[in-house]
Design a protein around this motif. Sequence first.
Motif, PDB file in Angstrom:
ATOM      1  N   PHE A  49      -0.674  -6.963  -0.854  1.00 49.63           N
ATOM      2  CA  PHE A  49      -1.547  -6.608  -1.961  1.00 49.63           C
ATOM      3  C   PHE A  49      -1.816  -7.871  -2.756  1.00 49.63           C
ATOM      4  CE2 PHE A  49       0.689  -2.807  -0.819  1.00 49.63           C
ATOM      5  CZ  PHE A  49      -0.331  -1.890  -0.735  1.00 49.63           C
ATOM      6  N   TYR A  73      -5.472  -1.875  -2.899  1.00 51.06           N
ATOM      7  CA  TYR A  73      -4.597  -0.773  -3.268  1.00 51.06           C
ATOM      8  C   TYR A  73      -4.592   0.220  -2.117  1.00 51.06           C
ATOM      9  CZ  TYR A  73      -8.698   2.120  -4.317  1.00 51.06           C
ATOM     10  OH  TYR A  73      -9.853   2.836  -4.227  1.00 51.06           O
ATOM     11  N   ILE A 120       2.881  -5.186 -12.275  1.00 55.23           N
ATOM     12  CA  ILE A 120       2.530  -4.635 -10.968  1.00 55.23           C
ATOM     13  C   ILE A 120       2.857  -3.148 -10.965  1.00 55.23           C
ATOM     14  CG2 ILE A 120       3.059  -4.671  -8.496  1.00 55.23           C
ATOM     15  CD1 ILE A 120       3.838  -7.646  -8.861  1.00 55.23           C
ATOM     16  N   ILE A 152       3.686  -0.563  -8.810  1.00 55.38           N
ATOM     17  CA  ILE A 152       4.106  -0.458  -7.415  1.00 55.38           C
ATOM     18  C   ILE A 152       3.722   0.902  -6.851  1.00 55.38           C
ATOM     19  CG2 ILE A 152       6.085  -0.484  -5.852  1.00 55.38           C
ATOM     20  CD1 ILE A 152       7.423  -2.399  -7.930  1.00 55.38           C
ATOM     21  N   LYS A 188       6.833   0.663 -12.001  1.00 54.44           N
ATOM     22  CA  LYS A 188       6.058  -0.490 -12.458  1.00 54.44           C
ATOM     23  C   LYS A 188       6.987  -1.678 -12.702  1.00 54.44           C
ATOM     24  CE  LYS A 188       2.982  -1.610 -16.343  1.00 54.44           C
ATOM     25  NZ  LYS A 188       2.404  -1.057 -17.573  1.00 54.44           N
ATOM     26  N   ASN A 215      -0.147   0.026  -6.046  1.00 53.65           N
ATOM     27  CA  ASN A 215      -0.849  -1.087  -6.667  1.00 53.65           C
ATOM     28  C   ASN A 215      -2.064  -0.661  -7.499  1.00 53.65           C
ATOM     29  OD1 ASN A 215      -1.023  -3.892  -7.242  1.00 53.65           O
ATOM     30  ND2 ASN A 215      -2.725  -4.076  -5.832  1.00 53.65           N
ATOM     31  N   ILE A 228      -5.865  -1.924 -11.449  1.00 52.63           N
ATOM     32  CA  ILE A 228      -5.180  -2.526 -10.315  1.00 52.63           C
ATOM     33  C   ILE A 228      -4.380  -3.711 -10.835  1.00 52.63           C
ATOM     34  CG2 ILE A 228      -5.541  -3.742  -8.124  1.00 52.63           C
ATOM     35  CD1 ILE A 228      -8.038  -1.996  -7.753  1.00 52.63           C
ATOM     36  N   SER A 229      -3.223  -3.929 -10.271  1.00 49.98           N
ATOM     37  CA  SER A 229      -2.331  -5.005 -10.724  1.00 49.98           C
ATOM     38  C   SER A 229      -2.983  -6.360 -10.507  1.00 49.98           C
ATOM     39  CB  SER A 229      -1.008  -4.918  -9.982  1.00 49.98           C
ATOM     40  OG  SER A 229      -0.423  -3.663 -10.166  1.00 49.98           O
TER      41      SER A 229
END
Length: 167
Positions: free
Chosen positions: A8, A14, A44, A46, A62, A132, A140-141
């Motif tokens: 990612f 994602y 992030i 997760i 997270k 993600n 999105i991270s």
Amino acid sequence: LTVGAQIFTFNTSYLKLTYNSDINFNLDFTMQFSIRITEFNNPIIIFNKSNDSLGIYDFKVKLNNLSTLQIFLNQNTTASISVSHTFNLNTWYKIEIIRKLGVLKVEIDDVDKGINSTLTINNNSVYDMYINADSTTSLISSQSKFFIDDFSITKHTFAFDPHTLTF
């Protein structure tokens, strides 16, 4: 539910896992995955099974920074557990979130992090699950790079423990 190796990167990657009624985070389960962070600029997300735009969190994992993993548990109350651990860049970490007989535990690299939460995890939504991203894929991270490998969620039935039985 098992997902193979995925990378990612930045704000375009994602993975969406369509709602599945068999995955109930208020029952016994193990979520495990390995993560390697190569660049950390923003938190992030997760894993996420929630509706972030409504502030509803069924279950969310997270990485807030390189020293705190946060697990959100309860719908509408945003109750969460913080797990302290030092995450170094370019190092693989195995993370396990285990719920057994109503107690939630967290292990990182097979070391119990001392979490013994009995908070309820609400699971009454029909939201999809994401890796993600938040539920709208708008959060999105961004700009953090990481790898996830061996992601799985396993449902358990602990009817007996052979280690404690007498024969």
